[in-house]
Design a protein around this motif. Structure first.
Motif, PDB file in Angstrom:
ATOM      1  N   UNK A  36     -15.808   9.845   7.613  1.00 54.59           N
ATOM      2  CA  UNK A  36     -15.457   8.540   6.944  1.00 54.59           C
ATOM      3  C   UNK A  36     -14.331   8.687   6.082  1.00 54.59           C
ATOM      4  N   UNK A  37     -13.157   8.071   6.031  1.00 49.67           N
ATOM      5  CA  UNK A  37     -12.118   8.162   5.289  1.00 49.67           C
ATOM      6  C   UNK A  37     -12.248   7.473   3.989  1.00 49.67           C
ATOM      7  N   UNK A  38     -11.812   8.174   2.775  1.00 45.25           N
ATOM      8  CA  UNK A  38     -11.903   7.514   1.430  1.00 45.25           C
ATOM      9  C   UNK A  38     -10.485   7.768   0.769  1.00 45.25           C
ATOM     10  N   UNK A  39     -10.235   6.551  -0.104  1.00 42.73           N
ATOM     11  CA  UNK A  39      -8.797   6.667  -0.753  1.00 42.73           C
ATOM     12  C   UNK A  39      -8.481   7.605  -1.753  1.00 42.73           C
ATOM     13  N   UNK A  40      -7.207   8.064  -1.914  1.00 40.84           N
ATOM     14  CA  UNK A  40      -6.786   8.901  -2.968  1.00 40.84           C
ATOM     15  C   UNK A  40      -5.518   8.898  -3.290  1.00 40.84           C
ATOM     16  N   UNK A  41      -5.014   9.040  -4.355  1.00 40.44           N
ATOM     17  CA  UNK A  41      -3.737   8.664  -4.732  1.00 40.44           C
ATOM     18  C   UNK A  41      -2.814   9.926  -5.200  1.00 40.44           C
ATOM     19  N   UNK A  42      -1.877  10.513  -4.577  1.00 37.85           N
ATOM     20  CA  UNK A  42      -0.882  11.685  -5.070  1.00 37.85           C
ATOM     21  C   UNK A  42       0.027  10.977  -5.923  1.00 37.85           C
ATOM     22  N   UNK A 110      -7.908   0.265   5.757  1.00 38.82           N
ATOM     23  CA  UNK A 110      -8.736   1.477   6.056  1.00 38.82           C
ATOM     24  C   UNK A 110      -9.998   1.366   5.833  1.00 38.82           C
ATOM     25  N   UNK A 111     -10.545   0.733   4.548  1.00 33.85           N
ATOM     26  CA  UNK A 111     -11.922   0.586   3.886  1.00 33.85           C
ATOM     27  C   UNK A 111     -12.390  -0.514   4.631  1.00 33.85           C
ATOM     28  N   UNK A 123     -11.301   5.289  12.347  1.00 34.99           N
ATOM     29  CA  UNK A 123     -10.527   6.366  12.606  1.00 34.99           C
ATOM     30  C   UNK A 123      -8.994   5.843  13.364  1.00 34.99           C
ATOM     31  N   UNK A 124      -9.541   4.889  14.338  1.00 36.10           N
ATOM     32  CA  UNK A 124      -8.092   4.337  15.016  1.00 36.10           C
ATOM     33  C   UNK A 124      -7.035   3.991  13.873  1.00 36.10           C
ATOM     34  N   UNK A 125      -7.506   3.094  12.871  1.00 36.46           N
ATOM     35  CA  UNK A 125      -6.624   2.606  11.945  1.00 36.46           C
ATOM     36  C   UNK A 125      -5.863   3.727  11.136  1.00 36.46           C
ATOM     37  N   UNK A 126      -6.690   4.474  10.666  1.00 36.55           N
ATOM     38  CA  UNK A 126      -6.116   5.654   9.961  1.00 36.55           C
ATOM     39  C   UNK A 126      -5.011   6.506  11.017  1.00 36.55           C
ATOM     40  N   UNK A 127      -5.500   6.615  12.240  1.00 41.84           N
ATOM     41  CA  UNK A 127      -4.192   7.518  12.927  1.00 41.84           C
ATOM     42  C   UNK A 127      -3.152   6.538  12.993  1.00 41.84           C
ATOM     43  N   UNK A 128      -3.214   5.207  13.203  1.00 44.91           N
ATOM     44  CA  UNK A 128      -2.251   4.443  13.510  1.00 44.91           C
ATOM     45  C   UNK A 128      -1.436   4.346  12.012  1.00 44.91           C
ATOM     46  N   UNK A 151      -3.843  -4.914  14.582  1.00 42.39           N
ATOM     47  CA  UNK A 151      -3.908  -5.362  15.840  1.00 42.39           C
ATOM     48  C   UNK A 151      -4.004  -4.442  16.783  1.00 42.39           C
ATOM     49  N   UNK A 152      -2.992  -3.295  16.913  1.00 41.27           N
ATOM     50  CA  UNK A 152      -3.073  -2.380  17.724  1.00 41.27           C
ATOM     51  C   UNK A 152      -4.134  -1.482  17.800  1.00 41.27           C
ATOM     52  N   UNK A 153      -4.828  -1.360  16.742  1.00 39.74           N
ATOM     53  CA  UNK A 153      -5.818  -0.564  16.526  1.00 39.74           C
ATOM     54  C   UNK A 153      -7.289  -1.282  16.708  1.00 39.74           C
ATOM     55  N   UNK A 154      -7.184  -2.419  17.449  1.00 41.22           N
ATOM     56  CA  UNK A 154      -8.474  -3.137  17.759  1.00 41.22           C
ATOM     57  C   UNK A 154      -9.166  -3.899  16.570  1.00 41.22           C
TER      58      UNK A 154
END
Length: 331
Positions: A36-42, A110-111, A123-128, A151-154
């Motif tokens: 699971x991907x979670x947000x962070x801000x650098x 992503x969330x 994961x598909x959205x993160x990769x895109x 859209x491209x990520x489904x």
């Protein structure tokens, strides 16, 4: 086993870390893993409108922020190192972001992807998003760009959701949760309460997952409300009372009769100088538990900090001392 990746999509090492984790899991023979991907801000000061990265990097503060995922390296050396490792793990060419962007909407997308389709869709959205930013040099703060990526990520519903405020509060709360749980860099992998910072090599990740899996307590669900309360408490200890109050908002709305929730909110209000609100909460708590010295002491301090509350505040402090004469506690 749930593996949480806390990362910023504008961090090159987040993309590198994704590839290294994928290589780890390709050879993984342990228990099933849900990523699971979670947000962070650098770069939390990034402007709402994207700025050409080459221009932004002339500011040493910006250059340092965007390179702080690589400790003990200059910004230029950090970027060069990231490009080299990206090539080694098969990312690019071409390689390199072109824009300094505010990634809020990307984190929202992503969330929302996870909420609508679980880890595989996320994961598909993160990769895109990462490919668009680092390989295609796209502006991932542009909602039209993000909509096309969705859209491209489904995830065709993603574009419409971004047009409103969907996911905004969730990302805000997750950023606060990450801080409460000790996340300080991108990427950071969390398994339960065990953390590993940085885009480590696949063998290092595998060993971490094995150790974290063995050390984990037997699976059990912790109520979301309890987790939220604990994270708010941690933020208060980290001297972020406004963040604590943000997380406490839903708890106060749904469990406003809970004494612990109201006392934690009162402490956060006191720490953030919201003295009127603190006084309101504390006076009700004193009425309910008149023998609690801590509440009397905190109310006394609150009243003393208010311009017209000196004598009344002193009375509560005297009562607190009488109830707990040996106590040295302070709000």
């Amino acid at each position: 086993m749930r593996v949480e990746i806390w990362a910023d999509v504008v961090c090159a090492w987040a993309y590198i870390g994704k590839r290294r984790l994928e290589r780890t899991l390709a050879d993984w023979s342990g228990e099933d893993v849900d990523v699971v991907w979670r947000p962070f801000r650098i770069d939390p000061t990034a402007p709402a409108a994207a700025v050409p990265l080459a221009q932004a990097l002339r500011d040493p503060v910006v250059a340092g922020a965007l390179s702080r995922c690589v400790p003990d390296a200059s910004p230029a050396a950090g970027r060069e190192r990231a490009a080299q490792v990206a090539a080694e793990v098969g990312l690019g060419s071409p390689w390199g972001a072109a824009w300094r962007v505010d990634p809020t909407d990307a984190h929202r997308l992503i969330a929302l992807a996870y909420d609508h389709g679980g880890s595989s869709l996320q994961d598909a959205v993160v990769e895109a998003v990462l490919q668009a930013h680092f390989v295609e040099a796209a502006d991932i703060s542009d909602r039209a760009v993000l909509g096309a990526l969705a859209v491209a990520s489904g995830f065709p519903a993603g574009a419409g959701l971004l047009a409103g405020d969907a996911g905004r509060d969730a990302v805000r709360d997750l950023l606060l949760e990450g801080r409460a749980r000790g996340v300080t860099t991108s990427p950071t992998i969390l398994v339960g309460e065990r953390a590993m910072a940085g885009a480590q090599l696949p063998q290092v990740i595998a060993e971490f997952l094995r150790r974290a899996g063995r050390a984990a307590e037997p699976a059990r669900e912790t109520l979301a409300e309890v987790r939220r309360y604990r994270h708010a408490e941690s933020l208060l200890e980290l001297r972020d009372p406004l963040g604590a109050l943000t997380l406490l908002g839903p708890l106060l709305a749904e469990h406003g009769d809970d004494r612990g929730v109201r006392l934690l909110a009162a402490r956060a209000c006191y720490a953030s100088a919201q003295l009127g609100r603190a006084r309101h909460l504390l006076e009700a708590l004193v009425d309910e538990t008149p023998d609690d010295p801590y509440v009397h002491r905190l109310l006394g301090r609150t009243l003393q900090r208010q311009s017209a509350g000196g004598p009344e505040g002193a009375a509560h402090l005297r009562l607190a001392a009488a109830l707990a004469p040996s106590s040295t506690m302070v709000p």
